[in-house]
Design a protein around this motif. Structure first.
Motif, short mmCIF file in Angstrom:
data_model
loop_
_atom_site.label_atom_id
_atom_site.label_comp_id
_atom_site.label_asym_id
_atom_site.label_seq_id
_atom_site.Cartn_x
_atom_site.Cartn_y
_atom_site.Cartn_z
N GLY A 16 0.82 -1.21 0.00
CA GLY A 16 0.00 0.00 0.00
C GLY A 16 0.85 1.26 0.00
N LYS A 17 1.93 1.25 0.78
CA LYS A 17 2.83 2.40 0.81
C LYS A 17 3.49 2.60 -0.55
CE LYS A 17 3.69 2.34 5.74
NZ LYS A 17 4.63 2.12 6.84
N ALA A 18 3.87 1.50 -1.18
CA ALA A 18 4.49 1.58 -2.50
C ALA A 18 3.51 2.14 -3.53
CB ALA A 18 4.99 0.21 -2.94
N MET A 31 -4.43 5.39 -7.96
CA MET A 31 -3.45 4.47 -7.37
C MET A 31 -3.07 4.92 -5.97
SD MET A 31 0.17 3.03 -8.78
CE MET A 31 -0.62 1.98 -9.99
N GLU A 32 -2.95 6.22 -5.78
CA GLU A 32 -2.63 6.76 -4.45
C GLU A 32 -3.74 6.38 -3.46
OE1 GLU A 32 -1.61 11.03 -2.34
OE2 GLU A 32 -1.79 10.94 -4.51
N ALA A 33 -4.98 6.53 -3.88
CA ALA A 33 -6.12 6.18 -3.02
C ALA A 33 -6.15 4.68 -2.73
CB ALA A 33 -7.42 6.62 -3.67
N GLU A 34 -5.83 3.88 -3.73
CA GLU A 34 -5.79 2.43 -3.54
C GLU A 34 -4.71 2.05 -2.52
OE1 GLU A 34 -5.05 -1.59 -6.16
OE2 GLU A 34 -5.87 0.17 -7.17
N GLY A 35 -3.59 2.76 -2.56
CA GLY A 35 -2.53 2.54 -1.59
C GLY A 35 -2.99 2.86 -0.17
N HIS A 36 -3.71 3.96 -0.03
CA HIS A 36 -4.27 4.31 1.29
C HIS A 36 -5.23 3.23 1.77
CE1 HIS A 36 -2.84 8.35 2.15
NE2 HIS A 36 -3.02 8.67 0.88
N LYS A 37 -6.06 2.73 0.85
CA LYS A 37 -7.04 1.70 1.19
C LYS A 37 -6.33 0.43 1.65
CE LYS A 37 -8.90 -0.84 -1.88
NZ LYS A 37 -9.03 -2.17 -2.15
#
Length: 59
Positions: A16-18, A31-37
Motif C-alpha cells: 500500500g505504501k508503494a 493508485m494513491e487512493a488504492e494505496g491508502h485503502k
C-alpha cells in the motif's frame, strides 16, 4: 496472531505504501487512493488479530 498473518498484513501495508508513493510520483490519484485503502485494510486486520490475541491470553 499467527506469524503468517503478521507477515501478510505487513506485506499488504508495504504494498500500500508503494502504491501510494508511486501514485503521488506519477500524479495517479486512483493508485494513491488504492494505496491508502490497502494500508487501512492492513491496520484493521492487525487490530482484529490483536483483539483475538488479547482474548487468548485471558483464557
Amino acid at each position: 496472531m499467527g506469524l503468517g498473518d503478521k507477515i501478510g498484513n505487513k506485506g499488504e501495508d508495504l504494498a500500500g505504501k508503494a502504491k501510494e508513493g508511486f501514485g503521488k510520483a506519477t500524479g495517479n490519484e486512483s493508485m494513491e487512493a488504492e494505496g491508502h485503502k490497502d494500508q487501512a485494510s492492513s491496520s484493521v486486520k492487525d487490530a482484529g488479530e490483536n483483539v483475538k490475541d488479547a482474548f487468548k491470553q485471558g483464557d
